[in-house]
Write an enzyme that holds these catalytic residues in place. Structure first.
Site, PDB file in Angstrom:
ATOM      1  N   ASP A 122       0.847  -1.189   0.000  1.00 20.45           N
ATOM      2  CA  ASP A 122       0.000   0.000   0.000  1.00 20.45           C
ATOM      3  C   ASP A 122       0.889   1.248   0.000  1.00 20.45           C
ATOM      4  OD1 ASP A 122      -2.243   1.587   0.227  1.00 20.45           O
ATOM      5  OD2 ASP A 122      -2.341   1.416   2.405  1.00 20.45           O
ATOM      6  N   GLU A 155       2.603   4.842  -4.057  1.00 20.36           N
ATOM      7  CA  GLU A 155       2.576   5.780  -5.213  1.00 20.36           C
ATOM      8  C   GLU A 155       3.913   6.467  -5.425  1.00 20.36           C
ATOM      9  OE1 GLU A 155       0.198   5.473  -2.910  1.00 20.36           O
ATOM     10  OE2 GLU A 155      -1.110   4.337  -4.226  1.00 20.36           O
ATOM     11  N   ASP A 176      -8.844   3.869  -2.164  1.00 24.03           N
ATOM     12  CA  ASP A 176      -9.767   4.324  -1.116  1.00 24.03           C
ATOM     13  C   ASP A 176     -11.041   4.925  -1.704  1.00 24.03           C
ATOM     14  OD1 ASP A 176      -7.867   3.494   0.625  1.00 24.03           O
ATOM     15  OD2 ASP A 176      -7.069   5.490   1.034  1.00 24.03           O
TER      16      ASP A 176
HETATM   17  C1  GLC Z   1      -4.601   3.337   2.843  1.00 25.24           C
HETATM   18  C2  GLC Z   1      -5.098   2.137   2.061  1.00 25.24           C
HETATM   19  C3  GLC Z   1      -6.130   1.406   2.861  1.00 25.24           C
HETATM   20  C4  GLC Z   1      -5.537   1.003   4.209  1.00 25.24           C
HETATM   21  C5  GLC Z   1      -5.016   2.217   4.946  1.00 25.24           C
HETATM   22  C6  GLC Z   1      -4.289   1.849   6.234  1.00 25.24           C
HETATM   23  O1  GLC Z   1      -5.604   4.279   2.994  1.00 25.24           O
HETATM   24  O2  GLC Z   1      -5.571   2.492   0.801  1.00 25.24           O
HETATM   25  O3  GLC Z   1      -6.579   0.279   2.153  1.00 25.24           O
HETATM   26  O4  GLC Z   1      -6.503   0.365   4.976  1.00 25.24           O
HETATM   27  O5  GLC Z   1      -4.120   2.927   4.120  1.00 25.24           O
HETATM   28  O6  GLC Z   1      -3.237   1.003   6.018  1.00 25.24           O
END
Ligand code: GLC
Length: 800
Positions: free
Chosen positions: A407, A410, A485
């Site tokens: 995650d 980017e 998200d």
């Molecule tokens: C980001 C991710 C989400 C995750 C969060 C905490 O917002 O996109 O899926 O739950 O981080 O790790």
């Protein structure tokens, strides 16, 4: 696009006339008077690469997107010239290159129909600030032309009339108009006059696409740096364009383990251990199938990757083992930001080895993410990737975690205006040092790649499972993905449907959305409708931020639980069908989801449809995307289709109303299809499956179906230990014949097929299996059209 009004500069520059030409096997070079060179490479008869320099020589040719496994080679290459142009001819294409200005036109060689033509063609502007060029290409947009692709763009499937930017961006709670978002896939398919072609602009700088937005008859693309470097693919079938692109940028390196196609439950965050167990136990108690449970960032010690919060998870190895005994695979999140902490092993190692990204003047790239101030590994350095992959040893090999979720790659940086690294950050780029301007769009891809390498090593002999949020073209080789998200709104259900279809036609099929929405909370109805869509998404996961209450299948009301269970059960029944489609994707690059235009481009009605799609080869699905609906209007593509629920047949080629109360959704099966099904299991591998059901949908005519099986995990299938069964159905008014052709060395667990025949227009009076007459009583069960046969039959012949 195209003119810079702020700086006094030379404005747009253009190639002048061609003065020289050289051929080097499959590469042709066209030299102009003003130092522009067009390097034209014939990759395949239907795939041509166009690459331009403006300084008389090319930089090192390097791309993260292109796979070394891409098919190359052509049947024909002929080059001729006349006074005003060169002609490059393959067995599929004819390319005309103007001697006057280097502009390119591409024709179908068979009938000389124009497919794609430069408008201004290649031109550029010098980049005062950064050096190099802003490279530009403009093409003629034909009458009635439509455009598709570009990865995760959340807007209408048909890109015509729109302009988009490609810059991988953390986009919490994005909407239909948000651009750019998480992924950069600079590949589109154009379709006009019944023919499709594709363009992949393999340039990792920030890039832009304008589909007849700025000017009605012009489509253009450009980038802030790098080369004008694009691949042209010819169909004329859209499916061949997508397969061609997927072949070049890579199919997944292996099949996912079958469990990864099951249902996944996730939340930010399930902790402590007792909570995780409560969730998994409730799935089993309520008999809702589920294969994977997720640990979000709270499992870590202060959000330090590769550590555990020992208060919440005192003995992770034991927990993971116990979960596994109950059929749950544990998937854990790993982010790129490494907390600045001199006592933390990963940080210390990264620092010692000089693996963290640095700014142009030598300072470390410091940025805030969940753990606070962090440094970030430079995954574009192969040595760093190797180190990173080694970090997974304990998590995977020792603790037994089965999947990793990447995650924030980017890379996302908090509390800064551009949400990511500044432009000047330096990257190795596999020995082609550059700034973040060039590396940004592939940073997340290289992180996922390094993670994949770790899982591959330590999960062996099982197959790896990785998910990533950020991606560039080619990332599908290593990992699955989700759409980031999103929000618990009806709009986002529409967006999720678009994104999964669009990603599939952008070569990246193993994708799904956060079902129910990440931010905010869905109503039971929205959650139910989203699960209904989700059973047709290759990646099938519920995830939510956890800020707004619970989001498990049982947190709404009993009706929701019941309906959700019913749909998840359908997904589990369809696993052999989905697995076969996945094999087809891995083997041929065939997208797992086909938007209607991809399914039948000859029908112009499909060109602007958004909601309906084909799952695999034979199932048509259309989610209900509005509240309080008792059904919906949908377009059923041409041909005859069986209603999945009632077996009623409809003739397609028209829009129609379909009843679909909350416990239903429009699902149709193509006539002639043979759909393989498992019994319902609570998780993959729960049952020994000694029989597969084949739902056979009668058709007057011929139709092919396939069933692929292997051990559902491991690499044996790559050594021939798979079972591939091709079924050919031939229906006539008084007989139905199913021929089976078998391939592969794998001995399947199942021994028999239970054949359930739908829509048979006659009563069976005689059955022959492999030319032997079999008594009806022996085969037909319960007076219905259900027949049990040995799995190795070659021909099943039913007669009136
Ligand atoms: C980001 C991710 C989400 C995750 C969060 C905490 O917002 O996109 O899926 O739950 O981080 O790790």
């Amino acid at each position: 696009m195209i003119t810079n009004t702020e700086l006094e500069n030379k404005g747009n520059l253009f190639p002048s006339k061609i003065v020289d030409f050289k051929k080097d096997v499959d590469q042709l070079y066209f030299y102009t008077d003003n130092d522009v060179i067009l390097q034209l490479t014939v990759v395949r008869d239907s795939v041509i690469r166009f690459r331009y320099t403006t300084v008389g020589n090319f930089d090192n040719d390097f791309s993260y997107a292109i796979t070394k496994y891409a098919n190359k080679g052509y049947n024909k290459l002929e080059i001729t010239g006349s006074d005003d142009h060169y002609l490059v001819i393959t067995s599929k294409l004819k390319c005309v290159i103007s001697k006057e200005n280097l502009s390119v036109s591409i024709f179908d060689v068979k009938d000389d129909v124009l497919i794609n033509k430069d408008e201004i063609g290649f031109h550029w502007e010098e980049s005062y600030e950064f050096g190099g060029n802003i490279v530009k290409m403009s093409k003629v947009s034909n009458d009635g032309e439509s455009y598709y692709g570009l990865g995760d763009k959340p807007n209408h499937l048909n890109l015509k009339g729109k302009r988009y930017t490609n810059w991988v961006t953390d986009s919490y709670a994005y909407g239909k108009e948000t651009d750019p978002i998480y992924k950069t896939i600079p590949f589109y398919t154009g379709l006009h006059h019944g023919r499709a072609y594709g363009i992949f602009f393999d340039n990792t700088f920030q890039s832009y696409f304008d589909f007849a937005n700025e000017r009605r008859n012009v489509t253009s693309f450009w980038a802030q740096g790098g080369e004008m470097n694009y691949y042209f693919f010819y169909g004329p079938k859209m499916n061949d364009v997508v397969e061609g692109y997927t072949d070049l940028t890579g199919k997944p390196h292996q099949l996912p383990p079958m469990w990864a196609l099951g249902f996944h439950q996730c939340k930010w965050s399930y902790f402590p251990e007792a909570k995780v167990k409560e969730i998994t136990k409730t799935f089993r108690k309520l008999q809702i199938p589920c294969d994977a449970i997720y640990l979000d960032i709270d499992y870590m010690d202060g959000f330090r990757c590769f550590t555990w919060n020992k208060e919440y998870f005192p003995d992770p190895k034991r927990m993971v083992k116990e979960l596994a005994e109950d059929g749950f695979k544990t998937v854990a999140i790993i982010d790129p930001g490494i907390k600045i902490d001199k006592e933390y092993r990963v940080f210390k190692e990264g620092l010692e080895k000089d693996y963290f990204c640095k700014r142009a003047d030598g300072a470390y790239m410091k940025g805030k993410v969940w753990p606070g101030e962090c440094y970030f590994p430079d995954y574009t350095n192969p040595e760093v990737r190797e180190w990173w992959s080694g970090l997974f040893k304990e998590l995977i090999e020792d603790i037994g975690v089965k999947g990793v979720w990447n995650d924030m790659n980017e890379p996302a940086v908090m509390e800064v205006p551009n949400k990511t690294f500044p432009d000047d950050v330096r990257h190795d780029y596999d020995g082609n040092p550059c700034s973040h301007r060039k590396a940004h769009n592939i940073y997340g891809m290289q992180m996922a790649r390094a993670t994949y390498q770790g899982l591959k090593k330590y999960a062996y002999p099982k197959r790896p499972f990785v998910i990533t949020r950020a991606a560039y073209s080619g990332t599908q080789r290593y990992t699955s993905s989700w759409t980031g998200d999103n929000v618990a709104t009806w709009d986002h259900l529409w967006i999720a449907n678009i994104q999964a279809q669009r990603m599939a036609m952008s070569g990246f099929s193993f994708v799904g959305s956060d079902i129910g929405g990440f931010a905010e909370q869905p109503s039971g109805e929205l959650f139910t409708r989203w699960i209904q869509l989700g059973i047709f998404h290759p990646f099938f996961r519920v995830h939510s931020s956890g800020d707004h209450g619970e989001q498990e299948p049982w947190t709404f009301d009993e009706d929701v639980t019941k309906i959700v269970r019913k749909f998840i059960e359908i997904r589990y029944q369809l696993l052999p069908y989905l697995y076969t489609a996945f094999w087809n994707y891995v083997d041929h690059g065939t997208p797992l989801l086909k938007s209607l235009v991809l399914y039948d481009q000859s029908d112009v009605q499909t060109h602007y449809r958004t909601d309906e799609f084909i799952f695999g080869e034979h199932i048509l699905a259309c989610p209900v995307q509005e509240p309080n609906a008792k059904g919906r209007r949908m377009y059923v593509p041409k041909g005859k289709w069986y209603n999945f629920w009632t077996d009623e047949t409809v003739k397609g080629g028209k829009e129609m109303w379909v009843d679909a109360d909350i416990d239903s959704m429009p699902i149709y099966i193509k006539e002639g299809a043979i759909i393989p099904k498992y019994p319902v299991q609570q998780y993959v591998g729960e049952k020994n499956i000694d029989q597969i059901t084949l739902d056979v949908y009668y058709k007057e005519g011929v139709e092919d179906s396939v069933l692929f099986s292997d051990a559902n995990d491991g690499y044996d299938y790559t050594k021939g230990r798979y079972s591939l069964r091709n079924f050919k159905l031939t229906g006539r008014s008084k007989e139905l014949i199913i021929n089976q052709h078998k391939e592969g060395k794998y001995i399947t667990e199942y021994n028999t097929f239970k054949i359930v025949i739908h829509g048979l227009p006659f009563t069976i009076k005689e059955i022959e299996v492999d030319n032997q007459n079999i008594s009806l009583e022996q085969l037909i069960q319960n007076g219905t059209h259900t027949i049990v046969v040995d799995k190795n039959f070659s021909e099943l012949h039913l007669k009136e």
